[in-house]
Motif scaffolding. Structure first.
Motif, PDB file in Angstrom:
ATOM      1  N   TYR A  94       0.832  -1.210   0.000  1.00 12.86           N
ATOM      2  CA  TYR A  94       0.000   0.000   0.000  1.00 12.86           C
ATOM      3  C   TYR A  94       0.861   1.253   0.000  1.00 12.86           C
ATOM      4  O   TYR A  94       1.656   1.489   0.907  1.00 12.86           O
ATOM      5  N   THR A 132      -3.090   7.866   5.080  1.00 12.39           N
ATOM      6  CA  THR A 132      -1.782   7.787   5.760  1.00 12.39           C
ATOM      7  C   THR A 132      -1.376   9.188   6.237  1.00 12.39           C
ATOM      8  O   THR A 132      -0.944   9.365   7.385  1.00 12.39           O
ATOM      9  N   GLY A 165      -0.944  -2.926  10.805  1.00 16.59           N
ATOM     10  CA  GLY A 165      -1.150  -2.861   9.353  1.00 16.59           C
ATOM     11  C   GLY A 165      -0.238  -1.808   8.771  1.00 16.59           C
ATOM     12  O   GLY A 165      -0.667  -0.819   8.190  1.00 16.59           O
ATOM     13  N   THR A 166       1.066  -2.042   8.916  1.00 12.77           N
ATOM     14  CA  THR A 166       2.057  -0.980   8.658  1.00 12.77           C
ATOM     15  C   THR A 166       2.272  -0.685   7.176  1.00 12.77           C
ATOM     16  O   THR A 166       2.734   0.394   6.832  1.00 12.77           O
ATOM     17  N   GLY A 167       1.960  -1.623   6.273  1.00 11.99           N
ATOM     18  CA  GLY A 167       2.155  -1.383   4.831  1.00 11.99           C
ATOM     19  C   GLY A 167       3.620  -1.121   4.523  1.00 11.99           C
ATOM     20  O   GLY A 167       4.497  -1.934   4.817  1.00 11.99           O
ATOM     21  N   LEU A 209       4.198   5.175   8.635  1.00 16.43           N
ATOM     22  CA  LEU A 209       3.825   5.736   9.944  1.00 16.43           C
ATOM     23  C   LEU A 209       4.779   5.259  11.038  1.00 16.43           C
ATOM     24  O   LEU A 209       5.119   6.014  11.949  1.00 16.43           O
ATOM     25  N   ASP A 266       2.280  -6.421  10.138  1.00 17.59           N
ATOM     26  CA  ASP A 266       1.460  -6.545   8.930  1.00 17.59           C
ATOM     27  C   ASP A 266       1.294  -8.029   8.605  1.00 17.59           C
ATOM     28  O   ASP A 266       2.165  -8.848   8.917  1.00 17.59           O
ATOM     29  N   ALA A 267       0.164  -8.338   7.934  1.00 16.22           N
ATOM     30  CA  ALA A 267      -0.098  -9.719   7.534  1.00 16.22           C
ATOM     31  C   ALA A 267       0.658 -10.074   6.255  1.00 16.22           C
ATOM     32  O   ALA A 267       0.853 -11.256   5.956  1.00 16.22           O
ATOM     33  N   GLY A 312       2.086 -10.907  10.993  1.00 15.55           N
ATOM     34  CA  GLY A 312       1.023 -11.636  11.678  1.00 15.55           C
ATOM     35  C   GLY A 312      -0.300 -10.920  11.555  1.00 15.55           C
ATOM     36  O   GLY A 312      -0.425  -9.909  10.866  1.00 15.55           O
ATOM     37  N   ASP A 313      -1.288 -11.466  12.247  1.00 21.86           N
ATOM     38  CA  ASP A 313      -2.659 -10.996  12.174  1.00 21.86           C
ATOM     39  C   ASP A 313      -2.915  -9.954  13.278  1.00 21.86           C
ATOM     40  O   ASP A 313      -2.930 -10.310  14.467  1.00 21.86           O
ATOM     41  N   LEU A 314      -3.064  -8.720  12.893  1.00 20.34           N
ATOM     42  CA  LEU A 314      -3.322  -7.593  13.802  1.00 20.34           C
ATOM     43  C   LEU A 314      -2.499  -7.668  15.082  1.00 20.34           C
ATOM     44  O   LEU A 314      -1.276  -7.609  15.021  1.00 20.34           O
ATOM     45  N   ASN A 320      -4.280   2.210  10.364  1.00 20.11           N
ATOM     46  CA  ASN A 320      -4.979   2.583   9.142  1.00 20.11           C
ATOM     47  C   ASN A 320      -5.369   1.253   8.510  1.00 20.11           C
ATOM     48  O   ASN A 320      -4.725   0.779   7.578  1.00 20.11           O
ATOM     49  N   PRO A 335      -7.651  -1.886   6.653  1.00 17.37           N
ATOM     50  CA  PRO A 335      -8.555  -1.941   5.501  1.00 17.37           C
ATOM     51  C   PRO A 335      -9.960  -1.541   5.979  1.00 17.37           C
ATOM     52  O   PRO A 335     -10.396  -1.996   7.029  1.00 17.37           O
ATOM     53  N   ARG A 383      -6.072  -6.877  -0.214  1.00 19.83           N
ATOM     54  CA  ARG A 383      -6.008  -7.125   1.231  1.00 19.83           C
ATOM     55  C   ARG A 383      -5.751  -5.824   2.008  1.00 19.83           C
ATOM     56  O   ARG A 383      -6.076  -5.711   3.178  1.00 19.83           O
ATOM     57  N   ALA A 384      -5.181  -4.837   1.321  1.00 16.69           N
ATOM     58  CA  ALA A 384      -4.890  -3.558   1.983  1.00 16.69           C
ATOM     59  C   ALA A 384      -6.141  -2.700   2.161  1.00 16.69           C
ATOM     60  O   ALA A 384      -6.118  -1.755   2.946  1.00 16.69           O
TER      61      ALA A 384
END
Ligand SMILES: C[S@@+](CC[C@H](N)C(=O)[O-])C[C@H]1O[C@@H](n2cnc3c(N)ncnc32)[C@H](O)[C@@H]1O
Length: 227
Positions: A10, A16, A37-39, A43, A59-60, A84-86, A101, A103, A119-120
């Motif tokens: 992303y 952002t 969810g750092t992309g 940030l 991030d996943a 990982g997941d959240l 930030n 999805p 997914r983003a």
């Protein structure tokens, strides 16, 4: 700052930037910060550059994790990057500041994409699949006095987010509001969004908001701080 954002990760956008504006107003020095969810890590890097004592980015997506690691490295910034997941990879840790930030775009497909660019942004039919999880999982990870900064679109219900965070014991305020033109994803879905009643006919802008939610100091700590 040097910055890499390969295809599939992303690219920092209006949401952002809005969250980064809110971040700049927080006291970061000595803070333990989490970016969910750092992309590309934009940030997380801003927090590290702003003086945070420790920054963790989750991030996943493997590509996002590698990009964030690389971006931190080439800029000489210390960021702990976890896949990982959240909040899964940081269970049991506590933070002074959590930013997300996630999805949040309502999608005609109810399930969440397991991979790929969507997914983003895709977040189930009401756009809240990840948001509701952030509202449930982030508050218990805040230190007393800690702050959650969350950005999302008005399309998925600002009052619902505020209500959930208040019920989790946080004091909430909307600190930023900005209207931005629909990007290609929303433009491509406008007929569906209109049919669902999420936008008015001909609407071409969405409102982005940043919510600041603070965990109150425990009464005993507040008392000590006042003496
Ligand atoms: C809208 S992008 C935000 C990226 C970046 N924080 C920014 O503001 O530019 C959302 C990010 O959340 C990640 N993501 C999606 N589902 C996730 C999950 N279940 N756990 C962790 N990260 C997730 C995506 O891979 C994507 O990088």
């Amino acid at each position: 700052m040097w910055f890499l954002c390969p295809p599939g990760v992303y690219r920092p956008q209006g949401d952002t930037c809005l969250l980064e504006d809110a971040l700049q107003r927080e006291l970061l020095v000595a803070a333990d910060v989490l970016d969910l969810g750092t992309g590309s890590g934009a940030l997380a890097l801003a927090a590290a550059e702003g003086g945070a004592a420790q920054v963790t980015a989750v991030d996943a997506s493997v590509s996002a994790v590698c990009t964030t690691w690389f971006n931190a490295r080439i800029n000489g910034l210390r960021v702990r990057v976890l896949r990982g997941d959240l909040t899964g990879p940081v269970a049991g840790h506590r933070f002074d500041l959590i930013m997300a930030n996630p999805p949040y775009v309502p999608s005609p497909r109810a399930d969440l994409p397991a991979r790929g660019r969507a997914r983003a942004w895709d977040a189930g039919s009401d756009g809240r699949a990840l948001l509701d999880r952030v509202c449930a999982d982030a508050p218990p990870l805040l230190n007393p006095g800690g702050v959650l900064l969350l950005v999302h679109s008005g399309l998925c219900g600002v009052e619902r987010t505020l209500g959930r965070l208040r019920r989790a014991g946080l004091r909430t305020v909307v600190t930023e509001r900005r209207y931005i033109p629909f990007g290609p994803v929303l433009r491509g879905r406008s007929a569906w969004l209109e049919a669902r009643g999420l936008i008015a006919p001909g609407e071409e802008k969405e409102e982005l908001v940043v919510i600041r939610a603070e965990r109150q100091l425990d009464p005993a700590m507040k008392d000590r701080a006042c003496r």
